[in-house]
Every structure is written in structure tokens, then in C-alpha cells.
Design a protein around this motif. Structure first.
Motif, PDB file in Angstrom:
ATOM      1  N   GLN A  80       8.734  -0.260  16.834  1.00 14.67           N
ATOM      2  CA  GLN A  80       7.463  -0.837  17.288  1.00 14.67           C
ATOM      3  C   GLN A  80       6.973  -1.902  16.283  1.00 14.67           C
ATOM      4  O   GLN A  80       6.593  -3.009  16.675  1.00 14.67           O
ATOM      5  N   SER A  81       7.054  -1.552  14.993  1.00 12.84           N
ATOM      6  CA  SER A  81       6.583  -2.464  13.948  1.00 12.84           C
ATOM      7  C   SER A  81       7.439  -3.727  13.900  1.00 12.84           C
ATOM      8  O   SER A  81       6.919  -4.828  13.723  1.00 12.84           O
ATOM      9  N   ALA A 122      -5.433  -2.506  11.187  1.00 12.78           N
ATOM     10  CA  ALA A 122      -4.933  -1.624  12.262  1.00 12.78           C
ATOM     11  C   ALA A 122      -4.145  -0.452  11.660  1.00 12.78           C
ATOM     12  O   ALA A 122      -4.313   0.709  12.055  1.00 12.78           O
ATOM     13  N   ILE A 123      -3.312  -0.767  10.677  1.00 12.06           N
ATOM     14  CA  ILE A 123      -2.466   0.265  10.050  1.00 12.06           C
ATOM     15  C   ILE A 123      -3.333   1.327   9.357  1.00 12.06           C
ATOM     16  O   ILE A 123      -3.083   2.531   9.475  1.00 12.06           O
ATOM     17  N   LYS A 154       6.519  -6.304  16.605  1.00 17.46           N
ATOM     18  CA  LYS A 154       5.237  -6.960  16.358  1.00 17.46           C
ATOM     19  C   LYS A 154       5.296  -7.847  15.114  1.00 17.46           C
ATOM     20  O   LYS A 154       4.775  -8.948  15.105  1.00 17.46           O
ATOM     21  N   ASN A 155       5.960  -7.361  14.062  1.00 18.56           N
ATOM     22  CA  ASN A 155       6.028  -8.146  12.828  1.00 18.56           C
ATOM     23  C   ASN A 155       6.843  -9.422  13.020  1.00 18.56           C
ATOM     24  O   ASN A 155       6.469 -10.482  12.516  1.00 18.56           O
ATOM     25  N   LEU A 158       8.439   4.304  15.057  1.00 23.36           N
ATOM     26  CA  LEU A 158       7.450   3.512  14.333  1.00 23.36           C
ATOM     27  C   LEU A 158       8.062   2.189  13.855  1.00 23.36           C
ATOM     28  O   LEU A 158       7.464   1.120  13.975  1.00 23.36           O
ATOM     29  N   ARG A 195      -1.431   8.555  12.053  1.00 24.35           N
ATOM     30  CA  ARG A 195      -0.177   9.135  11.551  1.00 24.35           C
ATOM     31  C   ARG A 195      -0.141   9.245  10.037  1.00 24.35           C
ATOM     32  O   ARG A 195       0.739   9.858   9.456  1.00 24.35           O
ATOM     33  N   HIS A 196      -1.113   8.588   9.362  1.00 22.89           N
ATOM     34  CA  HIS A 196      -1.160   8.715   7.900  1.00 22.89           C
ATOM     35  C   HIS A 196      -2.603   8.703   7.405  1.00 22.89           C
ATOM     36  O   HIS A 196      -3.536   8.431   8.159  1.00 22.89           O
ATOM     37  N   TYR A 231       0.838  -1.202   0.000  1.00 25.41           N
ATOM     38  CA  TYR A 231       0.000   0.000   0.000  1.00 25.41           C
ATOM     39  C   TYR A 231       0.870   1.247   0.000  1.00 25.41           C
ATOM     40  O   TYR A 231       2.064   1.202   0.331  1.00 25.41           O
ATOM     41  N   PHE A 283       4.398   7.212   2.453  1.00 27.97           N
ATOM     42  CA  PHE A 283       4.851   5.876   2.839  1.00 27.97           C
ATOM     43  C   PHE A 283       4.572   4.904   1.715  1.00 27.97           C
ATOM     44  O   PHE A 283       3.600   5.048   0.971  1.00 27.97           O
ATOM     45  N   GLN A 288       4.566   0.567   1.849  1.00 27.22           N
ATOM     46  CA  GLN A 288       4.894  -0.581   2.685  1.00 27.22           C
ATOM     47  C   GLN A 288       4.507  -1.879   1.992  1.00 27.22           C
ATOM     48  O   GLN A 288       3.438  -1.995   1.398  1.00 27.22           O
ATOM     49  N   TRP A 314      12.914  -7.810   7.768  1.00 30.13           N
ATOM     50  CA  TRP A 314      12.140  -6.597   7.843  1.00 30.13           C
ATOM     51  C   TRP A 314      13.097  -5.461   7.551  1.00 30.13           C
ATOM     52  O   TRP A 314      14.156  -5.359   8.171  1.00 30.13           O
ATOM     53  N   LEU A 352      -3.362  -6.960  10.497  1.00 29.95           N
ATOM     54  CA  LEU A 352      -2.399  -5.861  10.654  1.00 29.95           C
ATOM     55  C   LEU A 352      -2.789  -4.679   9.773  1.00 29.95           C
ATOM     56  O   LEU A 352      -2.780  -3.530  10.217  1.00 29.95           O
ATOM     57  N   LEU A 384       3.935  -5.815   2.931  1.00 23.62           N
ATOM     58  CA  LEU A 384       3.740  -6.725   4.063  1.00 23.62           C
ATOM     59  C   LEU A 384       3.569  -8.122   3.500  1.00 23.62           C
ATOM     60  O   LEU A 384       2.792  -8.317   2.559  1.00 23.62           O
ATOM     61  N   ASP A 433      -4.533   4.171  11.440  1.00 27.76           N
ATOM     62  CA  ASP A 433      -3.525   4.859  12.246  1.00 27.76           C
ATOM     63  C   ASP A 433      -3.532   6.350  11.877  1.00 27.76           C
ATOM     64  O   ASP A 433      -3.414   6.705  10.697  1.00 27.76           O
TER      65      ASP A 433
HETATM   66  C1  LIG Z   1       2.961   3.905   7.838  1.00 29.78           C
HETATM   67  C2  LIG Z   1       2.723   2.988   8.997  1.00 29.78           C
HETATM   68  C3  LIG Z   1       3.196   1.670   8.944  1.00 29.78           C
HETATM   69  C4  LIG Z   1       3.007   0.801  10.010  1.00 29.78           C
HETATM   70  N1  LIG Z   1       3.487  -0.472   9.921  1.00 29.78           N
HETATM   71  C5  LIG Z   1       3.307  -1.315  10.951  1.00 29.78           C
HETATM   72  C6  LIG Z   1       3.793  -2.644  10.887  1.00 29.78           C
HETATM   73  O1  LIG Z   1       4.376  -3.081   9.900  1.00 29.78           O
HETATM   74  N2  LIG Z   1       3.596  -3.434  11.965  1.00 29.78           N
HETATM   75  C7  LIG Z   1       2.952  -3.000  13.095  1.00 29.78           C
HETATM   76  O2  LIG Z   1       2.793  -3.773  14.033  1.00 29.78           O
HETATM   77  N3  LIG Z   1       2.487  -1.746  13.173  1.00 29.78           N
HETATM   78  C8  LIG Z   1       2.649  -0.904  12.142  1.00 29.78           C
HETATM   79  N4  LIG Z   1       2.182   0.376  12.233  1.00 29.78           N
HETATM   80  C9  LIG Z   1       1.530   0.784  13.503  1.00 29.78           C
HETATM   81  C10 LIG Z   1       0.081   0.374  13.523  1.00 29.78           C
HETATM   82  O3  LIG Z   1      -0.679   1.282  12.742  1.00 29.78           O
HETATM   83  C11 LIG Z   1      -0.464   0.406  14.958  1.00 29.78           C
HETATM   84  O4  LIG Z   1      -0.065   1.585  15.614  1.00 29.78           O
HETATM   85  C12 LIG Z   1       0.057  -0.740  15.755  1.00 29.78           C
HETATM   86  O5  LIG Z   1      -0.102  -1.956  15.085  1.00 29.78           O
HETATM   87  C13 LIG Z   1      -0.741  -0.766  17.077  1.00 29.78           C
HETATM   88  O6  LIG Z   1      -0.146  -1.674  17.909  1.00 29.78           O
HETATM   89  P1  LIG Z   1      -0.756  -1.879  19.368  1.00 29.78           P
HETATM   90  O7  LIG Z   1      -2.202  -2.217  19.178  1.00 29.78           O
HETATM   91  O8  LIG Z   1       0.053  -3.022  19.887  1.00 29.78           O
HETATM   92  O9  LIG Z   1      -0.504  -0.600  20.092  1.00 29.78           O
HETATM   93  C14 LIG Z   1       2.336   1.261  11.174  1.00 29.78           C
HETATM   94  C15 LIG Z   1       1.859   2.567  11.212  1.00 29.78           C
HETATM   95  C16 LIG Z   1       2.043   3.438  10.153  1.00 29.78           C
HETATM   96  C17 LIG Z   1       1.535   4.848  10.223  1.00 29.78           C
END
Ligand SMILES: Cc1cc2nc3c(=O)[nH]c(=O)nc-3n(C[C@H](O)[C@H](O)[C@H](O)COP(=O)(O)O)c2cc1C
Length: 105
Positions: free
Chosen positions: A25-26, A63-64, A29-30, A22, A69-70, A6, A46, A48, A89, A60, A50, A67
Motif C-alpha cells: 500500500q505504501s 496521516a502515518i 502511494k509513495n 502495509l 497500527r502503531h 521516526y 518500526f 521509517q 523504496w 504523509l 521518508l 494510524d
Molecule cells: C509504520 C507505518 C508506516 C507507514 N508508511 C506509509 C508510507 O510510507 N506511505 C503511505 O502511503 N502510507 C504509509 N502508512 C499507512 C498510512 O498510515 C495510512 O494508512 C495511509 O497513508 C492511508 O492511505 P489512504 O488514505 O489512501 O487510505 C504507514 C503506516 C504505518 C503503521
């Protein structure tokens, strides 16, 4: 194995530190979900890739997508793949204002 790609636009000019956060954190989880791919940030946008189990990718991505942030999150390609294209990754950050291009991990 399923792959989803995407593009999106960041809602603000993401500083390098925010991108690093970011990515960190990703990555955690990934890794736990066996999801590989790449995240690129360039000039406020962005892209990405996946890849992993279809159900996990769908979860995932939903959830993304929401978010804050975008925005304008649009799938450009998705479907089954026979082999992973990315073994781990990786992420890159490019900010042309600062003339910075960086492979993060
Ligand atoms: C551009 C973008 C890419 C993201 N990619 C990932 C990702 O690959 N893996 C992931 O776990 N979260 C990713 N996130 C964060 C998720 O949107 C979200 O914040 C996260 O999965 C929430 O995790 P939590 O429920 O454990 O707090 C991304 C966010 C943005 C804005």
C-alpha cells in the motif's frame, strides 16, 4: 528535498502478511508522490525514513502518525537534505521470535 525519520511501536505483533500489505500500500502511494525511503520492522518496533518534497512528507507523516497500527510515534531526525539517500523504496521485516530477517523490496 526533505528527510524525516521516526520510530514507533506497533500496537500488536504484526504478522509478516500484514507487514507485506502495509508495504504494498505504501509503495504505491509513495511512488506516486515521489517519496523514497525505508521502512523497517523489528521486534514490534518500526523505523521509517521518508524523503521527498517537504509539503508531501508533512502530509504523509500526519496521516502515518494517527494510524492505529502503531503508537508512540516519535520523530528522531528531520530536515532538508541536498540529495536523496534512498533512490527507491525499501523495506525489511525482522521477527526474532521466528528468527526471520527478510528484505522485502
Ligand atoms: C509504520 C507505518 C508506516 C507507514 N508508511 C506509509 C508510507 O510510507 N506511505 C503511505 O502511503 N502510507 C504509509 N502508512 C499507512 C498510512 O498510515 C495510512 O494508512 C495511509 O497513508 C492511508 O492511505 P489512504 O488514505 O489512501 O487510505 C504507514 C503506516 C504505518 C503503521
Amino acid at each position: 528535498m526533505y528527510q524525516l525519520i521516526y520510530i514507533s511501536s506497533s500496537t500488536k505483533n504484526l504478522a509478516r502478511e500484514e507487514f507485506l500489505e502495509l508495504v504494498a500500500q505504501s509503495q504505491l502511494k509513495n511512488d506516486a508522490m515521489g517519496i523514497t525511503g525505508v521502512l523497517m520492522f523489528k521486534d514490534g518496533n518500526f523505523m521509517q525514513v521518508l524523503e521527498g518534497e517537504q509539503e508531501l512528507i508533512a502530509k504523509l507523516y500526519s496521516a502515518i502518525k494517527v494510524d492505529p497500527r502503531h503508537t508512540l510515534v516519535s520523530i528522531i531526525q528531520e530536515g532538508p537534505i541536498s540529495l536523496r539517500e534512498y533512490q527507491g523504496w525499501s523495506s525489511t521485516y525482522f521477527n526474532s521470535d521466528e528468527g526471520q530477517y527478510e528484505v522485502i523490496c
